[in-house]
Write an enzyme that holds these catalytic residues in place. Structure first.
Site, short mmCIF file in Angstrom:
data_model
loop_
_atom_site.label_atom_id
_atom_site.label_comp_id
_atom_site.label_asym_id
_atom_site.label_seq_id
_atom_site.Cartn_x
_atom_site.Cartn_y
_atom_site.Cartn_z
N ASN A 38 0.94 -1.26 0.06
CA ASN A 38 0.17 0.01 -0.06
C ASN A 38 0.85 1.22 -0.16
O ASN A 38 0.53 2.23 -0.53
CB ASN A 38 -0.87 0.19 1.16
CG ASN A 38 -0.15 -0.44 2.53
OD1 ASN A 38 0.20 -1.63 2.53
ND2 ASN A 38 -0.35 0.42 3.57
N CYS B 178 4.70 11.00 12.62
CA CYS B 178 4.76 12.06 13.89
C CYS B 178 3.37 12.09 14.55
O CYS B 178 3.28 12.19 15.74
CB CYS B 178 5.31 13.37 13.47
SG CYS B 178 6.96 13.16 12.79
C1 LIG Z 1 -6.76 -0.62 3.47
C2 LIG Z 1 -5.80 -1.82 3.46
C3 LIG Z 1 -6.44 -2.92 4.52
C4 LIG Z 1 -7.50 -2.77 5.12
O1 LIG Z 1 -8.59 -2.70 4.71
P1 LIG Z 1 -10.07 -2.02 5.60
O2 LIG Z 1 -11.35 -2.42 4.67
O3 LIG Z 1 -9.94 -0.48 5.75
O4 LIG Z 1 -10.17 -2.85 6.88
C5 LIG Z 1 -5.74 -4.13 4.54
N1 LIG Z 1 -4.39 -4.14 3.65
C6 LIG Z 1 -4.26 -3.36 2.82
C7 LIG Z 1 -3.07 -3.54 2.07
C8 LIG Z 1 -4.86 -2.14 2.76
O5 LIG Z 1 -4.20 -1.13 2.01
#
Ligand SMILES: *Cc1c(COP(=O)(O)O)cnc(C)c1O
Length: 396
Positions: free
Chosen positions: A158, A332
């Site tokens: 991400n 931070c």
């Molecule tokens: C956003 C995200 C999650 C969590 O998903 P939610 O629906 O917000 O709980 C898990 N893994 C990755 C890689 C993400 O980007």
């Protein structure tokens, strides 16, 4: 004060996305007149059940899966927890999981706390990543033991967008009789996925990362893979996840998956070109700017760039004055001065990790927006560097 969507330049799509107008349209009837329970015997509820079935098919089609392999959950985090805890309960005699140092907190924090769930010593191997954020397959192979219950490796990161070879890793894992889970929350809708041709047992996705609402997710469970539910209750989802279905969001997610399939080419041509223009522009117009992550083995929408000797949060505040939305790799605000665990795992130097900004685009971004950001960023960085003692010290 509120800022309306048409006033912002939104480049934070890995944090969340806007609900596509077509998705909202598809959902509306299920928030208003079609309020039946899909489990009811009457026709009124039954037609809602049919909408859920259609959505299940649309999700399955995007993944190259069968509808019976799709379990609707409340979010990506629930899907991750469900898969990992299921595998651990399936093999109570094993006490080892393999994951990476760069997972989302949904996997990382769960793996940090497995002893709470198992009530005994449990250990996890966190695979190192290279400086460009990629994984070494040999090191991965060496990490598997007879005690390993499950491997959990994200499909795409991400923060950097780096893509991991999960299909190959799943094949290797299967040969050892170990279950394989992938957090594909960032990959689904951005790169083609065909689960039929893989050995992946579990895959997590989240609606709000692909233009469906927040609070809806999916866990793919391969046919034949042993499964133990996380939420026990009614017979919903074939007994794999109790709780009355979030019908409107499920219908919205189905629509979002159909749209993602239709727009996959655009994501990989137009969005990629916009991202490349933004990235190249920033790297050439701003001195001491560095790309974090492998240049090619990456999602088409993500650019993570470090501006040395400045604070990411300060950069974000200045961007915010122009209503430009992005994220920073320093944390931070969360009370710690530690830069992101992802950039640290890659060995990005402190002075660069603190000044990292993640730009994540979507099909709703335009070239005008990219040009606007390219116009504003050099002055923001120059201004902050003029106030930075580190910059002065290191660039006399
Ligand atoms: C956003 C995200 C999650 C969590 O998903 P939610 O629906 O917000 O709980 C898990 N893994 C990755 C890689 C993400 O980007």
């Amino acid at each position: 004060m509120t800022v309306s969507p048409d006033q912002v330049v939104y480049m934070d799509n890995n944090a969340t996305t806007r609900v596509a107008p077509e998705v909202l349209d598809a959902m509306m009837p299920y928030l208003t007149e079609l309020y039946g329970n899909p489990s009811s015997m009457h026709t009124f509820g039954g037609q809602v059940g049919q909408a859920v079935s259609q959505a299940r098919q649309e999700v399955a089609d995007l993944l190259g899966a069968s509808p019976e392999e799709i379990v609707f959950t409340s979010c990506g985090t629930e899907s991750d927890s469900t898969a990992i805890l299921s595998a651990i309960q399936t093999y109570p005699e094993k006490n080892h999981v393999v994951t990476t140092r760069v997972e989302h907190p949904a996997v990382k924090n769960l793996c940090d706390n497995l002893e709470i769930f198992t009530g005994r010593k449990y250990h996890s191997t966190r695979l190192h990543v290279e400086a460009d954020g990629t994984l070494d397959l040999q090191r991965f192979k060496d990490s598997l033991t007879d005690e390993t219950a499950i491997v959990s490796v994200m499909w795409a990161n991400n923060e950097t967008g780096v893509i991991f070879p999960v299909e190959e890793m799943a094949r290797i894992t299967k040969e050892r009789g170990i279950l394989f889970h992938t957090d594909a929350v960032q990959a689904v809708g951005k790169i083609p996925i065909n689960l039929k041709e893989t050995a992946i047992d579990f895959l997590s996705l989240s609606g709000h990362k692909l233009h469906a609402p927040k609070g809806i997710g999916v866990l793919y469970v391969r046919k034949g893979t042993p499964f133990i539910p996380f939420l026990n209750g009614g017979h919903q989802e074939r007994g794999r996840r109790g709780g009355t279905e979030n019908v409107a969001s499920i219908v919205g997610l189905g629509k979002a998956c159909a749209l993602a399939a239709a727009k996959m080419d655009e994501e990989n041509t137009r969005v990629r070109a916009l991202r490349d223009k933004l990235e190249k522009g920033l790297l050439t117009s701003i001195p001491k700017a560095l790309l974090n992550g492998h240049p090619e083995q990456r999602l088409p929408n993500t650019a993570n760039i470090s501006f040395e000797y400045v604070e990411g949060e300060a950069i974000l505040l200045h961007m915010n004055q122009h209503n430009i939305c992005a994220s920073s790799g320093s944390a931070c605000t969360s009370g710690s001065l530690e830069p992101s665990h992802v950039l640290r795992a890659m060995g990005v130097p402190f002075t660069a990790a603190h000044g990292s900004i993640r730009f994540s685009l979507s099909i709703y971004n335009t070239e005008e927006e990219v040009d606007f950001v390219l116009e504003k960023m050099p002055a923001i960085i120059a201004k902050l560097r003029a106030m930075s003692p580190f910059w002065e010290e290191n660039n006399k």
